[in-house]
Design a protein around this motif. Sequence first.
Motif, PDB file in Angstrom:
ATOM      1  N   GLU A  60      -2.197  37.123   4.944  1.00 45.42           N
ATOM      2  CA  GLU A  60      -3.362  37.971   4.704  1.00 45.42           C
ATOM      3  C   GLU A  60      -4.682  37.339   5.146  1.00 45.42           C
ATOM      4  OE1 GLU A  60      -5.541  40.730   1.337  1.00 45.42           O
ATOM      5  OE2 GLU A  60      -3.972  39.345   0.704  1.00 45.42           O
ATOM      6  N   GLN A  61      -4.958  36.099   4.751  1.00 50.81           N
ATOM      7  CA  GLN A  61      -6.250  35.499   5.107  1.00 50.81           C
ATOM      8  C   GLN A  61      -6.376  35.284   6.617  1.00 50.81           C
ATOM      9  OE1 GLN A  61      -9.024  34.959   3.256  1.00 50.81           O
ATOM     10  NE2 GLN A  61      -7.874  36.140   1.733  1.00 50.81           N
ATOM     11  N   GLU A 118       3.281  37.933   5.502  1.00 49.11           N
ATOM     12  CA  GLU A 118       2.396  37.555   4.396  1.00 49.11           C
ATOM     13  C   GLU A 118       1.351  36.522   4.834  1.00 49.11           C
ATOM     14  OE1 GLU A 118       4.849  36.407   1.082  1.00 49.11           O
ATOM     15  OE2 GLU A 118       5.890  38.327   1.016  1.00 49.11           O
ATOM     16  N   ARG A 134      -4.827  46.555   3.063  1.00 44.07           N
ATOM     17  CA  ARG A 134      -5.954  45.978   3.811  1.00 44.07           C
ATOM     18  C   ARG A 134      -5.553  45.513   5.217  1.00 44.07           C
ATOM     19  NH1 ARG A 134      -6.024  44.251  -1.357  1.00 44.07           N
ATOM     20  NH2 ARG A 134      -4.979  42.282  -0.892  1.00 44.07           N
ATOM     21  N   THR A 135      -4.324  45.721   5.606  1.00 45.21           N
ATOM     22  CA  THR A 135      -3.873  45.294   6.935  1.00 45.21           C
ATOM     23  C   THR A 135      -4.483  46.219   7.989  1.00 45.21           C
ATOM     24  OG1 THR A 135      -1.806  44.492   5.961  1.00 45.21           O
ATOM     25  CG2 THR A 135      -1.842  44.824   8.348  1.00 45.21           C
ATOM     26  N   ASP A 181       0.648  43.439  -2.286  1.00 49.72           N
ATOM     27  CA  ASP A 181      -0.757  43.692  -2.607  1.00 49.72           C
ATOM     28  C   ASP A 181      -1.668  43.478  -1.399  1.00 49.72           C
ATOM     29  OD1 ASP A 181      -0.448  40.952  -2.470  1.00 49.72           O
ATOM     30  OD2 ASP A 181      -1.571  40.520  -4.307  1.00 49.72           O
ATOM     31  N   GLU A 182      -1.080  43.385  -0.206  1.00 48.81           N
ATOM     32  CA  GLU A 182      -1.827  43.143   1.031  1.00 48.81           C
ATOM     33  C   GLU A 182      -1.860  44.359   1.945  1.00 48.81           C
ATOM     34  OE1 GLU A 182      -1.199  40.482   5.146  1.00 48.81           O
ATOM     35  OE2 GLU A 182       0.175  40.235   3.446  1.00 48.81           O
ATOM     36  N   ILE A 224      -7.095  38.924   7.913  1.00 51.54           N
ATOM     37  CA  ILE A 224      -8.417  39.449   7.545  1.00 51.54           C
ATOM     38  C   ILE A 224      -9.535  38.720   8.281  1.00 51.54           C
ATOM     39  CG2 ILE A 224     -10.085  39.502   5.637  1.00 51.54           C
ATOM     40  CD1 ILE A 224      -7.811  40.290   3.799  1.00 51.54           C
ATOM     41  N   ALA A 258       3.711  42.764   5.351  1.00 55.84           N
ATOM     42  CA  ALA A 258       2.577  42.558   4.448  1.00 55.84           C
ATOM     43  C   ALA A 258       3.069  42.388   3.023  1.00 55.84           C
ATOM     44  CB  ALA A 258       1.619  43.750   4.522  1.00 55.84           C
ATOM     45  N   ASN A 259       2.438  41.503   2.298  1.00 55.17           N
ATOM     46  CA  ASN A 259       2.779  41.356   0.887  1.00 55.17           C
ATOM     47  C   ASN A 259       2.459  42.654   0.135  1.00 55.17           C
ATOM     48  OD1 ASN A 259       3.806  39.841  -1.247  1.00 55.17           O
ATOM     49  ND2 ASN A 259       1.800  39.097  -1.869  1.00 55.17           N
ATOM     50  N   GLY A 303      -0.122  33.512   2.428  1.00 55.11           N
ATOM     51  CA  GLY A 303      -1.276  34.413   2.418  1.00 55.11           C
ATOM     52  C   GLY A 303      -2.604  33.704   2.289  1.00 55.11           C
ATOM     53  N   TYR A 304      -2.578  32.433   1.861  1.00 56.60           N
ATOM     54  CA  TYR A 304      -3.811  31.666   1.688  1.00 56.60           C
ATOM     55  C   TYR A 304      -4.141  30.781   2.882  1.00 56.60           C
ATOM     56  CZ  TYR A 304      -3.187  32.963  -3.253  1.00 56.60           C
ATOM     57  OH  TYR A 304      -3.015  33.662  -4.428  1.00 56.60           O
TER      58      TYR A 304
END
Length: 334
Positions: free
Chosen positions: A157-158, A155, A193-194, A189-190, A161, A186-187, A114-115
């Motif tokens: 996310e970055q 997963e 925002r997807t 906690d993600e 986004i 998606a994770n 995710g990073y």
Amino acid sequence: MKLIKPLFLFIIITIQSCTGQVSKINGISFVASRDKINERHVSPVVNVNANYAAIMPFGFISNLSHPDIKFNTERQWFGETKVGAKHYIETLKKANIKIMLKPQIWIRRGEFTGYVKMKNEADWKVLEKAYSNFILTYAQLAQETNTEIFCIGTELEQFVINRPDYWLALIKEIKTIYKGKLTYAANWDEFKRTPFWSELDYIGVDAYFPVSSDKTPSVEACLKGWEAHKSTIQLFSKRYNKPILFTEYGYRSVDFSAKEPWASDRNMTQVNLEAQTNATKALFETFWSEDWFAGGFIWKWHHNYESSGGKNNSRFTPQNKPVEALLKKQYGLK
């Protein structure tokens, strides 16, 4: 006959709506290994009443800001490659197990995907080209093997986004190749925002939601912990008119297993089989009867069943643990 047929269909639809158990995806996440598989490796999947398996070939990135992806190489394990994934798919399909093909990225030293984030535009472009090569290779395999579901990412996310236009274009390109159902993992906690759920068939969630901070969480405590999460998840299903699919779910057989279910630290070694079983039971009771919930894939299932898991094992697998009997019972419901 024109009157009887609609009445018959109405009755069937009514029964299906009441049971909430029609066509649930009762899946296992089938771990890639060095080895080919055969009927002996597949029969435990059948025995646990699973009807789906997630097959997970891998691509590798050297660090969080590195744009290149290595995949389908001779240095990888057999099951991580295209030929290995095809073999796994075909072998499982012979036993009437349906497939979600779920290509994943692994970063050296196990850093969180995710990073993944590039430092400049040039690197983003390199990453986009590399990821397209990776994911379209497996979209072609999914189409070739008549795979039922294709997962376009896990997963990230970055990446998602920061490059939403790329992902929308990628989904369009995937659809020119693959004609089955699409999701993204998606994770937990993600997923809120997807940005592209409207373009997919399932809202995919890796369901590692924290639901209890107890050392040995009770079923009741976990049910309570799910209440707020469930309402949010259901809201997204309603908003997009899409079913929710748990692209991954599960708990380790350790103390505090429902506190941070995503934790995979090797220093967590205190085996707690009851914690794993209780947390899993609460998840089943919370979701599996809901008509907006499609099902899920438990994390994770190894091909060498006899030597996997067991009552002294603190990892995620349900194999040869009390939770396996619970899984079999749930997956056997009609």
